[in-house]
Design an enzyme around this catalytic site. Structure first.
Site, mmCIF file in Angstrom:
data_model
loop_
_atom_site.group_PDB
_atom_site.id
_atom_site.type_symbol
_atom_site.label_atom_id
_atom_site.label_comp_id
_atom_site.label_asym_id
_atom_site.label_seq_id
_atom_site.Cartn_x
_atom_site.Cartn_y
_atom_site.Cartn_z
ATOM 1 N N LYS A 1 15.978 -27.329 -2.347
ATOM 2 C CA LYS A 1 17.110 -27.045 -3.167
ATOM 3 C C LYS A 1 17.523 -28.020 -4.174
ATOM 4 C CE LYS A 1 19.711 -24.678 0.701
ATOM 5 N NZ LYS A 1 20.373 -24.976 2.016
ATOM 6 N N GLN B 1 24.518 -28.775 4.755
ATOM 7 C CA GLN B 1 23.509 -28.090 5.248
ATOM 8 C C GLN B 1 23.762 -27.740 6.839
ATOM 9 O OE1 GLN B 1 20.654 -26.569 3.761
ATOM 10 N NE2 GLN B 1 19.721 -26.200 5.568
ATOM 11 N N ASP C 1 28.426 -21.943 -0.992
ATOM 12 C CA ASP C 1 27.866 -21.138 0.315
ATOM 13 C C ASP C 1 28.866 -20.095 0.600
ATOM 14 O OD1 ASP C 1 25.452 -22.080 1.666
ATOM 15 O OD2 ASP C 1 26.606 -23.732 2.500
HETATM 16 N N1 GUN Z 1 21.183 -23.494 6.746
HETATM 17 C C1 GUN Z 1 20.309 -22.422 6.739
HETATM 18 N N2 GUN Z 1 20.565 -21.469 5.625
HETATM 19 C C2 GUN Z 1 21.755 -22.262 5.306
HETATM 20 C C3 GUN Z 1 22.648 -21.755 4.086
HETATM 21 O O1 GUN Z 1 22.493 -20.801 3.560
HETATM 22 N N3 GUN Z 1 23.720 -22.680 3.864
HETATM 23 C C4 GUN Z 1 23.790 -23.874 4.678
HETATM 24 N N4 GUN Z 1 24.722 -24.446 4.516
HETATM 25 N N5 GUN Z 1 23.345 -24.198 5.671
HETATM 26 C C5 GUN Z 1 21.999 -23.369 5.940
#
Ligand code: GUN
Length: 307
Positions: A59, A103, A126
């Site tokens: 990311k 995350q 998100d």
């Molecule tokens: N962990 C796995 N996928 C995601 C996501 O799309 N957002 C977040 N915050 N954590 C994740």
């Protein structure tokens, strides 16, 4: 073409995502040049989970590549909730940060909903905050969870107008199933959410013009559950042992979706592959949400990101 050799058209999420990232990158460059605003995304990770570490590094790299600011906050597994909430509060107050992503999963001693609820909804890229879930439910502008947003973009690119279509979503998670249902309802689909207690799931799936699989169970949805010509969106990313026994013995794995692809591809009209379908759309939509959040924070109308 005979029925035996018919193959669904593959929905190329990898190519669509690359195009979307290009459009976000160009829009970001214009926002910087015209307004002096550089979108900033802060990613917070707690603990050492190896898969999460890979996602977070990716990311950060992709955010920088789009011309945005990227801050990654790596906290030890022992971090207490108060410390994490203080970091979220500082990021909420930082005018150079337009998107905040914590995350998941968080360590068990931390209350995930308390942390997600502490994020400024207008920085919640998100789309997990209850305020954004509520906005989506009532049709107000907000930030939409990345994976279902990516699925919707692929569906609209493949099918155009979705109105009147029967959509069946298998999976009722807050992250995918429920927001996917809201998005398809807003497109005037007739929406059914199926889950582990649904009776005669194969028969229900056969009613679907659009079938979205988001259950996290490898190859659960079989070819004979699919209506001929239906559009199948496979959100699953599951690891199974390699088909080659020697490689499997070495611990080598292969990625499969929630749909039995080899069967489904002979019945469906269109289908997303795994990998290369929905997966690449998620990060592209994260960048799109960060761009959108930066524009809204400044009262600027975002440029269209449509293809
Ligand atoms: N962990 C796995 N996928 C995601 C996501 O799309 N957002 C977040 N915050 N954590 C994740």
């Amino acid at each position: 073409m005979t029925a035996e050799t018919a193959r669904a058209t593959l929905i190329d999420g990898k190519a669509f995502a690359a195009g979307l990232v290009d459009r976000v990158t160009a829009a970001t460059a214009r926002l910087i040049a015209d307004r002096g605003i550089k979108p900033g995304l802060a990613v917070v990770i707690v603990g050492e989970d190896p898969a999460s570490q890979v996602y977070v590094r990716n990311k950060g790299e992709r955010t920088l590549a789009a011309g945005m600011r990227s801050d990654t906050h790596r906290l030890p597994d022992s971090t207490d909730q108060e410390t994490l909430l203080a970091l979220v509060a500082a990021l909420n107050a930082d005018s150079g940060i337009h998107g905040i992503l914590v995350q998941l999963p968080l360590p068990a001693h931390i209350d995930t909903s308390a942390v997600l609820g502490a994020i400024d909804p207008d920085k919640d890229v998100d789309g997990f905050h209850v305020v954004n879930a509520g906005r989506l439910a009532v049709g107000l502008p907000g930030l939409v969870p990345c994976t279902p947003l990516g699925c919707l973009m692929l569906l609209k690119a493949a099918l155009g107008d979705l109105s009147g279509l029967n959509a069946v979503i298998v999976g009722r998670s807050n992250i995918v199933g429920k927001p996917m249902a809201q998005l398809l309802l807003a497109e005037s689909c007739t929406v059914t959410i199926a889950h582990s207690r649904t009776r005669d799931l194969p028969a229900l799936c056969r009613t679907a013009d659009i079938l979205v699989a988001a259950v996290g169970r490898p190859e659960m949805i079989r070819g004979d559950w699919i209506r001929p010509g239906a559009t199948v969106i496979d959100v699953g990313i599951n690891r199974l042992p390699s088909r080659d026994p020697a490689r499997a013995a070495e611990g080598k794995t292969r990625l499969v979706g929630d749909v039995a692809f080899d069967e489904a591809v002979t019945v469906a009209g269109r289908i997303t592959p795994v990998p290369g379908g929905v997966g690449p759309m998620t990060i592209a939509c994260l960048l799109a949400n960060t761009y959108t959040a930066a524009c809204r924070a400044a009262g600027v109308t975002p440029d269209s990101l449509d293809a």
